[in-house]
Design a protein around this motif. Structure first.
Motif, PDB file in Angstrom:
ATOM      1  N   THR A  74       6.480  27.367 -31.452  1.00 39.18           N
ATOM      2  CA  THR A  74       5.070  27.374 -31.853  1.00 39.18           C
ATOM      3  C   THR A  74       4.766  26.058 -32.556  1.00 39.18           C
ATOM      4  O   THR A  74       5.464  25.675 -33.505  1.00 39.18           O
ATOM      5  N   ILE A  75       3.739  25.361 -32.097  1.00 40.42           N
ATOM      6  CA  ILE A  75       3.359  24.065 -32.665  1.00 40.42           C
ATOM      7  C   ILE A  75       1.918  24.153 -33.159  1.00 40.42           C
ATOM      8  O   ILE A  75       1.004  24.452 -32.382  1.00 40.42           O
ATOM      9  N   GLU A  76       1.734  23.889 -34.456  1.00 42.34           N
ATOM     10  CA  GLU A  76       0.376  23.809 -35.004  1.00 42.34           C
ATOM     11  C   GLU A  76       0.042  22.344 -35.239  1.00 42.34           C
ATOM     12  O   GLU A  76       0.757  21.632 -35.954  1.00 42.34           O
ATOM     13  N   VAL A  77      -1.054  21.886 -34.628  1.00 45.06           N
ATOM     14  CA  VAL A  77      -1.435  20.481 -34.696  1.00 45.06           C
ATOM     15  C   VAL A  77      -2.486  20.306 -35.791  1.00 45.06           C
ATOM     16  O   VAL A  77      -3.503  21.025 -35.800  1.00 45.06           O
ATOM     17  N   PRO A  78      -2.279  19.355 -36.734  1.00 41.61           N
ATOM     18  CA  PRO A  78      -3.266  19.130 -37.797  1.00 41.61           C
ATOM     19  C   PRO A  78      -4.653  18.801 -37.223  1.00 41.61           C
ATOM     20  O   PRO A  78      -4.768  18.117 -36.202  1.00 41.61           O
ATOM     21  N   GLU A  79      -5.670  19.281 -37.891  1.00 46.14           N
ATOM     22  CA  GLU A  79      -7.022  19.098 -37.396  1.00 46.14           C
ATOM     23  C   GLU A  79      -7.405  17.611 -37.350  1.00 46.14           C
ATOM     24  O   GLU A  79      -8.128  17.174 -36.448  1.00 46.14           O
ATOM     25  N   GLU A  80      -6.904  16.813 -38.318  1.00 45.35           N
ATOM     26  CA  GLU A  80      -7.230  15.388 -38.300  1.00 45.35           C
ATOM     27  C   GLU A  80      -6.747  14.732 -37.016  1.00 45.35           C
ATOM     28  O   GLU A  80      -7.396  13.833 -36.455  1.00 45.35           O
ATOM     29  N   ARG A  81      -5.582  15.178 -36.523  1.00 52.04           N
ATOM     30  CA  ARG A  81      -5.024  14.595 -35.295  1.00 52.04           C
ATOM     31  C   ARG A  81      -5.871  15.001 -34.082  1.00 52.04           C
ATOM     32  O   ARG A  81      -6.087  14.191 -33.178  1.00 52.04           O
ATOM     33  N   GLN A 118      -7.972  12.468 -31.625  1.00 55.25           N
ATOM     34  CA  GLN A 118      -7.840  12.495 -30.171  1.00 55.25           C
ATOM     35  C   GLN A 118      -9.197  12.725 -29.504  1.00 55.25           C
ATOM     36  O   GLN A 118      -9.493  12.170 -28.442  1.00 55.25           O
ATOM     37  N   MET A 119     -10.054  13.536 -30.141  1.00 55.76           N
ATOM     38  CA  MET A 119     -11.390  13.781 -29.585  1.00 55.76           C
ATOM     39  C   MET A 119     -12.179  12.477 -29.512  1.00 55.76           C
ATOM     40  O   MET A 119     -12.901  12.224 -28.535  1.00 55.76           O
ATOM     41  N   ARG A 120     -12.061  11.628 -30.534  1.00 61.16           N
ATOM     42  CA  ARG A 120     -12.771  10.346 -30.530  1.00 61.16           C
ATOM     43  C   ARG A 120     -12.208   9.425 -29.438  1.00 61.16           C
ATOM     44  O   ARG A 120     -12.962   8.711 -28.767  1.00 61.16           O
ATOM     45  N   THR A 148     -10.756  10.399 -26.670  1.00 62.32           N
ATOM     46  CA  THR A 148     -11.187  10.964 -25.388  1.00 62.32           C
ATOM     47  C   THR A 148     -12.662  10.652 -25.152  1.00 62.32           C
ATOM     48  O   THR A 148     -13.079  10.382 -24.019  1.00 62.32           O
ATOM     49  N   ALA A 149     -13.456  10.694 -26.223  1.00 60.65           N
ATOM     50  CA  ALA A 149     -14.885  10.387 -26.102  1.00 60.65           C
ATOM     51  C   ALA A 149     -15.094   8.950 -25.639  1.00 60.65           C
ATOM     52  O   ALA A 149     -15.956   8.667 -24.793  1.00 60.65           O
ATOM     53  N   ARG A 150     -14.287   8.016 -26.173  1.00 60.39           N
ATOM     54  CA  ARG A 150     -14.417   6.614 -25.753  1.00 60.39           C
ATOM     55  C   ARG A 150     -14.088   6.468 -24.258  1.00 60.39           C
ATOM     56  O   ARG A 150     -14.713   5.681 -23.543  1.00 60.39           O
ATOM     57  N   LYS A 151     -13.127   7.253 -23.804  1.00 60.55           N
ATOM     58  CA  LYS A 151     -12.753   7.207 -22.381  1.00 60.55           C
ATOM     59  C   LYS A 151     -13.894   7.759 -21.522  1.00 60.55           C
ATOM     60  O   LYS A 151     -14.261   7.175 -20.494  1.00 60.55           O
ATOM     61  N   LEU A 152     -14.489   8.857 -21.968  1.00 63.55           N
ATOM     62  CA  LEU A 152     -15.578   9.474 -21.212  1.00 63.55           C
ATOM     63  C   LEU A 152     -16.830   8.598 -21.211  1.00 63.55           C
ATOM     64  O   LEU A 152     -17.596   8.584 -20.243  1.00 63.55           O
ATOM     65  N   ALA A 153     -17.030   7.888 -22.304  1.00 65.09           N
ATOM     66  CA  ALA A 153     -18.251   7.078 -22.443  1.00 65.09           C
ATOM     67  C   ALA A 153     -18.355   6.009 -21.363  1.00 65.09           C
ATOM     68  O   ALA A 153     -19.455   5.549 -21.022  1.00 65.09           O
ATOM     69  N   LYS A 154     -17.220   5.614 -20.797  1.00 64.42           N
ATOM     70  CA  LYS A 154     -17.225   4.577 -19.765  1.00 64.42           C
ATOM     71  C   LYS A 154     -17.813   5.080 -18.444  1.00 64.42           C
ATOM     72  O   LYS A 154     -18.184   4.288 -17.591  1.00 64.42           O
ATOM     73  N   ALA A 198      -9.706  16.842 -24.911  1.00 66.80           N
ATOM     74  CA  ALA A 198      -8.854  16.109 -25.847  1.00 66.80           C
ATOM     75  C   ALA A 198      -7.489  16.774 -25.957  1.00 66.80           C
ATOM     76  O   ALA A 198      -6.450  16.105 -26.005  1.00 66.80           O
ATOM     77  N   VAL A 199      -7.472  18.113 -25.998  1.00 67.67           N
ATOM     78  CA  VAL A 199      -6.207  18.845 -26.080  1.00 67.67           C
ATOM     79  C   VAL A 199      -5.369  18.586 -24.826  1.00 67.67           C
ATOM     80  O   VAL A 199      -4.153  18.393 -24.901  1.00 67.67           O
ATOM     81  N   GLU A 200      -6.011  18.555 -23.659  1.00 66.53           N
ATOM     82  CA  GLU A 200      -5.288  18.254 -22.420  1.00 66.53           C
ATOM     83  C   GLU A 200      -4.669  16.867 -22.489  1.00 66.53           C
ATOM     84  O   GLU A 200      -3.547  16.660 -22.023  1.00 66.53           O
ATOM     85  N   ASP A 201      -5.404  15.922 -23.073  1.00 64.11           N
ATOM     86  CA  ASP A 201      -4.904  14.554 -23.170  1.00 64.11           C
ATOM     87  C   ASP A 201      -3.692  14.446 -24.103  1.00 64.11           C
ATOM     88  O   ASP A 201      -2.816  13.610 -23.877  1.00 64.11           O
ATOM     89  N   MET A 202      -3.641  15.251 -25.135  1.00 63.83           N
ATOM     90  CA  MET A 202      -2.583  15.107 -26.137  1.00 63.83           C
ATOM     91  C   MET A 202      -1.439  16.108 -25.961  1.00 63.83           C
ATOM     92  O   MET A 202      -0.418  16.021 -26.647  1.00 63.83           O
ATOM     93  N   LEU A 203      -1.592  17.059 -25.037  1.00 60.38           N
ATOM     94  CA  LEU A 203      -0.627  18.158 -24.906  1.00 60.38           C
ATOM     95  C   LEU A 203       0.801  17.657 -24.670  1.00 60.38           C
ATOM     96  O   LEU A 203       1.744  18.057 -25.363  1.00 60.38           O
ATOM     97  N   GLN A 204       0.987  16.763 -23.685  1.00 62.04           N
ATOM     98  CA  GLN A 204       2.330  16.296 -23.346  1.00 62.04           C
ATOM     99  C   GLN A 204       2.957  15.537 -24.505  1.00 62.04           C
ATOM    100  O   GLN A 204       4.142  15.704 -24.820  1.00 62.04           O
ATOM    101  N   ALA A 205       2.161  14.679 -25.169  1.00 63.78           N
ATOM    102  CA  ALA A 205       2.696  13.893 -26.297  1.00 63.78           C
ATOM    103  C   ALA A 205       3.115  14.805 -27.438  1.00 63.78           C
ATOM    104  O   ALA A 205       4.162  14.597 -28.077  1.00 63.78           O
TER     105      ALA A 205
END
Length: 412
Positions: free
Chosen positions: A18-25, A29-31, A33-39, A69-76
């Motif tokens: 079980t992995i709990e990811v800090p909200e700041e992280r 990642q959302m920001r 991912t947003a920069r990637k989508l903005a293009k 964003a979660v999909e982008d960071m899941l593997q890492a």
């Protein structure tokens, strides 16, 4: 922004992670991912790639952006957790579940099986000596003669030893027990006539043991599976003849399903050819390879048969020893280990099917089955195979058996 990691091992050699990811992280990642989508998003009044985060968040939606964003960071995240706990992974992990806020990821990790062997050093097996009978060498020489035979079409009745091309069909005759059972089932059957006819056709097909448009047979009972009675009924026929006859298989027949049964054959003779076998002499030896004399060929056959028999005896001994290891061993392995074995079996079977010229889907339709059913059919064998591999593997570890470069070079 350290991950909060919890692990628990079950009784099947699986690690529940079980992995709990800090909200700041997640927010970071959302920001990104947003920069990637903005293009790729057109928003009036803003250039591509220059859309402010709050505007993009409103346009895409917080939930949708968070999901991507979660999909982008899941593997890492998973890789970081694995590096930290360093489990003995035996197969790829399974992603089980996820909670979005707070972000909690759950995985099941198959661990390396645990095998404890019993007192195997006390096991003893007698190695039986292997002897090759003269008859086996003679049979090998006969096969060599056959390999170098010449065939000639003849316009005469079939004689013993001829090569005959046949077509026809052979069916097992019902036993008294089978007839009584069918009669009883017919009385109790309340289905439609179509159902009864379909079942009858299926049963009939099950009894077919020979069905061909063209096949070559040597009229020699020692080389013909159907035996002397089949040969006796074909001898005397000529090309174009048809004959129906019955064979009674002995109680000790090598094929258990046919032992003690009767079968009716209807065959057509398509062609008759006489066989001319080379003499068992030095000339035959020269045809077979680098041998100068028949004695050299015979000695070579003797050695090859001896080596093959000793190898087979050795393999049989090893297999029986593995059985003994299993009897007194304790094994704990994850379910994924069995699934992996089944994967290999299914893939090998697929390869055989495709080499035979079928597509996999067509084969499944022909057999009226599915890959899921095949997997279940393979399960018992896969589990047995896995257990045998695991005890042998543990034996190698316990005895510290190693192969060095010199061994490999010698084998090459």
């Amino acid at each position: 922004m350290t991950l909060k990691i919890q692990t628990e091992q079950d009784d099947k050699r699986q690690l529940l992670l079980t992995i709990e990811v800090p909200e700041e992280r997640v927010e970071k990642q959302m920001r990104e991912t947003a920069r990637k989508l903005a293009k790729d998003i057109n928003i009036p009044g803003f250039r591509k790639g220059k859309v402010p985060y709050p505007v993009l968040l409103k346009r895409v939606g917080r939930d949708a952006l968070r999901t991507e964003a979660v999909e982008d960071m899941l593997q890492a995240v998973f890789t970081e957790a694995i590096d930290e706990i360093d489990p003995e992974m035996y197969a790829p992990a399974n992603f089980d579940d996820m909670a979005m806020e707070p972000l909690v990821l759950k995985f099941t990790i198959p661990l390396t099986p645990e095998v404890t062997l019993g007192s195997y050093r006390e096991l003893r097996k007698e190695i039986e000596p292997v002897a090759i009978a003269a008859e086996a060498v003679d049979e090998a020489l006969e096969r060599i003669q056959t390999r170098h035979q010449t065939l000639e079409d003849v316009e005469r009745p079939v004689e013993a030893g001829d090569m005959v091309t046949l077509s026809g069909k052979g069916e097992l005759l019902p036993t008294e027990e089978a007839e009584s059972k069918e009669a009883a089932e017919a009385e109790a059957e309340e289905g439609t006539q179509e159902d009864a006819t379909a079942e009858s056709d299926t049963a009939s097909e099950d009894n077919v043991i020979f069905n061909t448009e063209s096949v070559e047979f040597i009229m020699d009972a020692k080389q013909l599976f159907w035996g002397q009675t089949f040969v006796d009924n074909v001898v005397g026929l000529s090309a174009g003849d048809e004959k129906t006859f019955t064979i009674s298989f002995p109680e000790d027949f090598e094929e258990e399903e046919l032992a003690g049964r009767e079968a009716s054959f209807t065959i057509n003779v398509l062609n008759v050819r006489s066989r001319h076998l080379p003499l068992l002499d030095d000339e035959l030896a020269k045809l077979e390879g680098t041998f100068e004399t028949l004695d050299e060929l015979r000695d070579s056959i003797q050695k090859e048969l001896q080596n093959n028999a000793e190898g087979e005896a050795k393999n049989t001994l090893i297999e029986s020893m593995i059985d003994d290891l299993l009897t007194d061993a304790t094994l704990v392995y994850p379910p994924a280990a069995v699934e992996s074995e089944i994967d290999g079996m299914v893939q090998n079977f697929k390869n055989q099917v495709t080499r035979a010229g079928w597509t996999w889907d067509d084969f499944l339709k022909l057999q009226n089955t599915s890959e899921e059913k095949l997997r279940e059919n393979f399960r018992e064998g896969a589990e047995t195979q896995l257990k045998r591999q695991l005890v042998l593997r543990q034996f190698i570890f316990d005895e510290k058996l190693r192969i060095n470069d010199e061994d490999i070079e010698a084998a090459i």
